[in-house]
Scaffold this motif. Sequence first.
Motif, PDB file in Angstrom:
ATOM      1  N   ARG A  19       0.832  -1.207   0.000  1.00  0.00           N
ATOM      2  CA  ARG A  19       0.000   0.000   0.000  1.00  0.00           C
ATOM      3  C   ARG A  19       0.869   1.261   0.000  1.00  0.00           C
ATOM      4  N   SER A 212      -5.562   3.022 -12.935  1.00  0.00           N
ATOM      5  CA  SER A 212      -6.437   3.470 -11.850  1.00  0.00           C
ATOM      6  C   SER A 212      -5.884   3.060 -10.488  1.00  0.00           C
ATOM      7  N   LYS A 213      -5.779   4.028  -9.599  1.00  0.00           N
ATOM      8  CA  LYS A 213      -5.336   3.730  -8.238  1.00  0.00           C
ATOM      9  C   LYS A 213      -6.350   2.845  -7.523  1.00  0.00           C
ATOM     10  N   SER A 214      -7.633   3.113  -7.752  1.00  0.00           N
ATOM     11  CA  SER A 214      -8.667   2.328  -7.078  1.00  0.00           C
ATOM     12  C   SER A 214      -8.628   0.870  -7.517  1.00  0.00           C
ATOM     13  N   SER A 217      -5.991  -0.735  -5.534  1.00  0.00           N
ATOM     14  CA  SER A 217      -6.449  -0.811  -4.140  1.00  0.00           C
ATOM     15  C   SER A 217      -7.421  -1.966  -3.951  1.00  0.00           C
ATOM     16  N   TYR A 218      -8.289  -2.183  -4.936  1.00  0.00           N
ATOM     17  CA  TYR A 218      -9.241  -3.293  -4.855  1.00  0.00           C
ATOM     18  C   TYR A 218      -8.512  -4.640  -4.883  1.00  0.00           C
ATOM     19  N   GLU A 221      -7.154  -5.142  -1.455  1.00  0.00           N
ATOM     20  CA  GLU A 221      -8.267  -5.476  -0.554  1.00  0.00           C
ATOM     21  C   GLU A 221      -8.704  -6.928  -0.728  1.00  0.00           C
TER      22      GLU A 221
END
Length: 257
Positions: A19, A212-214, A217-218, A221
């Motif tokens: 992260r 995409s950063k998201s 991140s997914y 996760e």
Amino acid sequence: MPIASTAKKHFDEDLARSRALLEHAFAISEGTLRDDIIRSSWMLSVGAADAFFCDAYADAVARSLQAKHIEPAIVTSKRLLSLKIPVAAVIRGVTTGSWGWRMAARDLIENESVLDLETVRKHFNQYFCDSDKLFGEKSFDAWILHKDWKHRLFGITKTDYRRLTPKAKDKARKESKKKFEERFQYIFQRRHDCIHNCDRAKVSLNRLHIKSKSLISYVIEDIEFLVTRFTEEYQEAFPKYIRGLGYNGTTKGRVCQ
């Protein structure tokens, strides 16, 4: 400590590193360096899961060997008896106790990769009872209905799943399992692409997965969900496995805590 506690602690630390890489990448200017840091974040996340499952498996083997050493008369599993452990590692286990058994188990697993769910099943299902096999038809409801559920992993909401009739639920469970497995196949394959092909599917670098950063991140996760949910079930299943083999309460206490 409960089984896989150290492996989980290291996993959490490694995921935090992943992260941190992601945050750093999106704090610098666009370019090849930033792209490669993003790729590194993805690869480190998958590597953290790989290391976790290897260490968690070694932990189970070590505790099983320790239990057998304490109560040699107990008939242990055929799978454990068939493991090929170097003689030097066995001698070390006998002479140094639990630490030695752990090192012997690490010698066994250190060159393996556990980067697909079928391999995870193959290594760990021996420690789960028949009604609670890992990712099994009977046990998967607990994954779908978990508090940290994500729609992208299962393709159905918890509310909708609970409302289904038994027949419809069977169908939905199979579809959710397929989606879950495809999701992790995709996540793990991206790591292989980066390592083995330097993320060149053909000639040009593949940037579709790192814009995409998201999205990254997914991925992190989802890997966290997989390992955390597995650990919850594993720590519940292993003491039952030890007791089910016939070891007494004292031995169970020594190897499960």
